[in-house]
Design a protein around this motif. Structure first.
Motif, PDB file in Angstrom:
ATOM      1  N   GLY A   8      49.983  64.343  32.721  1.00 56.35           N
ATOM      2  CA  GLY A   8      50.764  65.471  32.235  1.00 56.35           C
ATOM      3  C   GLY A   8      52.259  65.266  32.361  1.00 56.35           C
ATOM      4  N   GLY A   9      52.667  64.096  32.853  1.00 55.22           N
ATOM      5  CA  GLY A   9      54.083  63.782  32.972  1.00 55.22           C
ATOM      6  C   GLY A   9      54.790  64.463  34.127  1.00 55.22           C
ATOM      7  N   HIS A  10      54.033  64.883  35.137  1.00 52.46           N
ATOM      8  CA  HIS A  10      54.633  65.661  36.218  1.00 52.46           C
ATOM      9  C   HIS A  10      55.343  64.794  37.252  1.00 52.46           C
ATOM     10  CE1 HIS A  10      52.786  69.274  34.662  1.00 52.46           C
ATOM     11  NE2 HIS A  10      51.610  68.677  34.653  1.00 52.46           N
ATOM     12  N   TYR A  11      54.910  63.563  37.430  1.00 53.47           N
ATOM     13  CA  TYR A  11      55.567  62.653  38.353  1.00 53.47           C
ATOM     14  C   TYR A  11      55.070  61.237  38.107  1.00 53.47           C
ATOM     15  CZ  TYR A  11      51.208  63.171  41.043  1.00 53.47           C
ATOM     16  OH  TYR A  11      49.898  63.214  41.433  1.00 53.47           O
ATOM     17  N   ALA A  12      55.808  60.271  38.650  1.00 47.77           N
ATOM     18  CA  ALA A  12      55.433  58.868  38.546  1.00 47.77           C
ATOM     19  C   ALA A  12      55.073  58.335  39.924  1.00 47.77           C
ATOM     20  CB  ALA A  12      56.588  58.049  37.963  1.00 47.77           C
ATOM     21  N   ASP A  13      54.468  57.169  39.963  1.00 50.28           N
ATOM     22  CA  ASP A  13      54.114  56.566  41.250  1.00 50.28           C
ATOM     23  C   ASP A  13      55.314  56.471  42.188  1.00 50.28           C
ATOM     24  OD1 ASP A  13      51.471  56.270  40.574  1.00 50.28           O
ATOM     25  OD2 ASP A  13      51.476  54.085  40.566  1.00 50.28           O
ATOM     26  N   THR A  14      56.451  56.079  41.647  1.00 49.31           N
ATOM     27  CA  THR A  14      57.622  55.880  42.516  1.00 49.31           C
ATOM     28  C   THR A  14      58.136  57.180  43.116  1.00 49.31           C
ATOM     29  OG1 THR A  14      59.025  55.938  40.538  1.00 49.31           O
ATOM     30  CG2 THR A  14      58.399  53.761  41.402  1.00 49.31           C
ATOM     31  N   ASP A  15      57.875  58.319  42.483  1.00 52.61           N
ATOM     32  CA  ASP A  15      58.249  59.599  43.090  1.00 52.61           C
ATOM     33  C   ASP A  15      57.546  59.789  44.430  1.00 52.61           C
ATOM     34  OD1 ASP A  15      59.956  60.537  41.015  1.00 52.61           O
ATOM     35  OD2 ASP A  15      58.189  61.054  39.826  1.00 52.61           O
ATOM     36  N   ILE A  16      56.355  59.225  44.528  1.00 57.25           N
ATOM     37  CA  ILE A  16      55.582  59.329  45.768  1.00 57.25           C
ATOM     38  C   ILE A  16      55.931  58.171  46.710  1.00 57.25           C
ATOM     39  CG2 ILE A  16      53.273  59.513  46.755  1.00 57.25           C
ATOM     40  CD1 ILE A  16      54.190  61.808  44.768  1.00 57.25           C
ATOM     41  N   THR A  17      55.826  56.960  46.223  1.00 57.09           N
ATOM     42  CA  THR A  17      55.996  55.809  47.118  1.00 57.09           C
ATOM     43  C   THR A  17      57.417  55.708  47.668  1.00 57.09           C
ATOM     44  OG1 THR A  17      56.411  54.361  45.214  1.00 57.09           O
ATOM     45  CG2 THR A  17      54.143  54.518  46.013  1.00 57.09           C
ATOM     46  N   ASP A  18      58.413  56.170  46.909  1.00 60.54           N
ATOM     47  CA  ASP A  18      59.783  56.154  47.434  1.00 60.54           C
ATOM     48  C   ASP A  18      59.982  57.184  48.536  1.00 60.54           C
ATOM     49  OD1 ASP A  18      60.408  54.168  45.670  1.00 60.54           O
ATOM     50  OD2 ASP A  18      61.730  55.370  44.400  1.00 60.54           O
ATOM     51  N   HIS A  19      59.149  58.200  48.573  1.00 64.39           N
ATOM     52  CA  HIS A  19      59.269  59.268  49.572  1.00 64.39           C
ATOM     53  C   HIS A  19      58.455  58.981  50.833  1.00 64.39           C
ATOM     54  CE1 HIS A  19      59.717  63.887  50.221  1.00 64.39           C
ATOM     55  NE2 HIS A  19      59.340  63.339  51.361  1.00 64.39           N
ATOM     56  N   VAL A  20      57.318  58.316  50.683  1.00 65.05           N
ATOM     57  CA  VAL A  20      56.407  58.092  51.811  1.00 65.05           C
ATOM     58  C   VAL A  20      56.914  56.941  52.683  1.00 65.05           C
ATOM     59  CG1 VAL A  20      54.057  57.465  52.484  1.00 65.05           C
ATOM     60  CG2 VAL A  20      54.432  58.927  50.498  1.00 65.05           C
ATOM     61  N   PRO A  21      57.116  57.147  53.965  1.00 60.92           N
ATOM     62  CA  PRO A  21      57.571  56.053  54.822  1.00 60.92           C
ATOM     63  C   PRO A  21      56.670  54.829  54.786  1.00 60.92           C
ATOM     64  CG  PRO A  21      57.940  58.115  55.944  1.00 60.92           C
ATOM     65  CD  PRO A  21      57.186  58.456  54.690  1.00 60.92           C
ATOM     66  N   GLU A  27      41.114  60.883  40.799  1.00 62.98           N
ATOM     67  CA  GLU A  27      41.100  61.394  39.439  1.00 62.98           C
ATOM     68  C   GLU A  27      42.080  62.552  39.259  1.00 62.98           C
ATOM     69  OE1 GLU A  27      37.028  59.614  40.287  1.00 62.98           O
ATOM     70  OE2 GLU A  27      38.507  60.823  41.374  1.00 62.98           O
ATOM     71  N   MET A  28      42.270  63.374  40.315  1.00 59.97           N
ATOM     72  CA  MET A  28      43.217  64.483  40.232  1.00 59.97           C
ATOM     73  C   MET A  28      44.641  63.970  40.044  1.00 59.97           C
ATOM     74  SD  MET A  28      43.927  67.613  42.942  1.00 59.97           S
ATOM     75  CE  MET A  28      42.260  68.240  42.839  1.00 59.97           C
ATOM     76  N   ASP A  29      44.973  62.878  40.746  1.00 64.67           N
ATOM     77  CA  ASP A  29      46.297  62.280  40.593  1.00 64.67           C
ATOM     78  C   ASP A  29      46.492  61.740  39.182  1.00 64.67           C
ATOM     79  OD1 ASP A  29      48.854  60.879  41.618  1.00 64.67           O
ATOM     80  OD2 ASP A  29      47.641  59.206  40.888  1.00 64.67           O
ATOM     81  N   VAL A  30      45.474  61.080  38.654  1.00 66.20           N
ATOM     82  CA  VAL A  30      45.565  60.542  37.295  1.00 66.20           C
ATOM     83  C   VAL A  30      45.819  61.666  36.301  1.00 66.20           C
ATOM     84  CG1 VAL A  30      44.260  59.406  35.453  1.00 66.20           C
ATOM     85  CG2 VAL A  30      44.150  58.523  37.799  1.00 66.20           C
TER      86      VAL A  30
END
Length: 242
Positions: free
Chosen positions: A178-191, A170-173
């Motif tokens: 709030g427009g702070h980041y998208a899923d791909t900002d995370i998944t593109d960074h995580v190996p 829920e914290m991520d949602v």
């Protein structure tokens, strides 16, 4: 020997809820501590000394594991952060674990056994922009973990930390809304190319809670981040390997 007892803060949702459910399935009596009611739990604020004292009275001498999971985020540029925002995040994320660990740690020390698992973050191992207060609390929580591991290890109480990466909760949602980041900002960074799930974190907590499986592990800050903190690659290099 009676049933093992685990206290889990922030147990009403997200990571805390999954930790509580997993420990319960493993035979623990779980006492949740949250602002919202939880099954078999206690309602209270981790940053309120009176509420923490009431929780300690509720569990008495029956506590084997404390999981300091409750926390709040705050995404704001440092120069715009108010004193109130700073103070609230520190009170929940750092003063709360201080109060809980002191109160319940005394019980563990009196018995000569116990495990404290602090839910820190990769934000306690690195810097994440626009989260100065949150980062500060998580760095501080790792420092508290290591200090108490040194102070209490010889008295039978182990203290460790789990450092999650980005978890679908829920914290991520709320943060994404709030427009702070998208899923791909995370998944593109995580190996491992995905968010963590609450169960990924709960399994690590279960391991560190159990003296049979982790009895010689003390003072660690265990990243459960899919390789986030291990990867120094630039984005195009990382993505070219997928």
């Amino acid at each position: 020997m009676g049933q093992r007892v685990a206290v889990v803060t922030g147990a009403a949702q997200g990571i805390g809820l999954r930790i509580a459910d997993l420990l319960r399935s493993e035979g623990y009596e779980v006492v949740g501590f949250d602002l919202r009611p939880t099954p078999g739990g206690v309602v209270g604020d981790v940053a309120d000394p009176g509420d923490v004292a009431a929780l300690a009275a509720r569990v008495g001498s029956r506590v084997d594991v404390l999981v300091n999971n409750a926390g709040i985020a705050g995404i704001v540029p440092f120069e715009d952060m108010t004193t109130e925002q700073w103070s609230r995040i520190l009170s929940v994320n750092l003063t709360g674990p201080f109060l809980l660990t002191q109160a319940l740690g005394r019980v563990m020390l009196a018995r000569g056994s116990g495990s404290v698992v602090n839910i820190a973050s990769v934000a306690g191992l690195t810097g994440v922009a626009d989260r100065a207060a949150y980062n500060t609390t998580k760095h501080g929580l790792i420092g508290l973990t290591r200090t108490l591991a040194v102070e209490w290890g010889g008295r039978g109480v182990r203290v460790n930390a789990v450092c999650p990466g980005w978890v679908k909760t829920e914290m991520d949602v709320e943060s994404q809304a709030g427009g702070h980041y998208a899923d791909t900002d995370i998944t593109d960074h995580v190996p491992l190319a995905r968010f963590a799930q609450p169960d990924d974190i709960a399994q690590a907590v279960s391991f560190l809670s159990d003296p049979t499986r982790s009895g010689y592990i003390n003072g660690v800050a265990l990243p459960v981040d899919g390789g986030w903190t291990a990867d120094g690659s630039w984005q195009s290099l990382r993505l070219s390997k997928r």
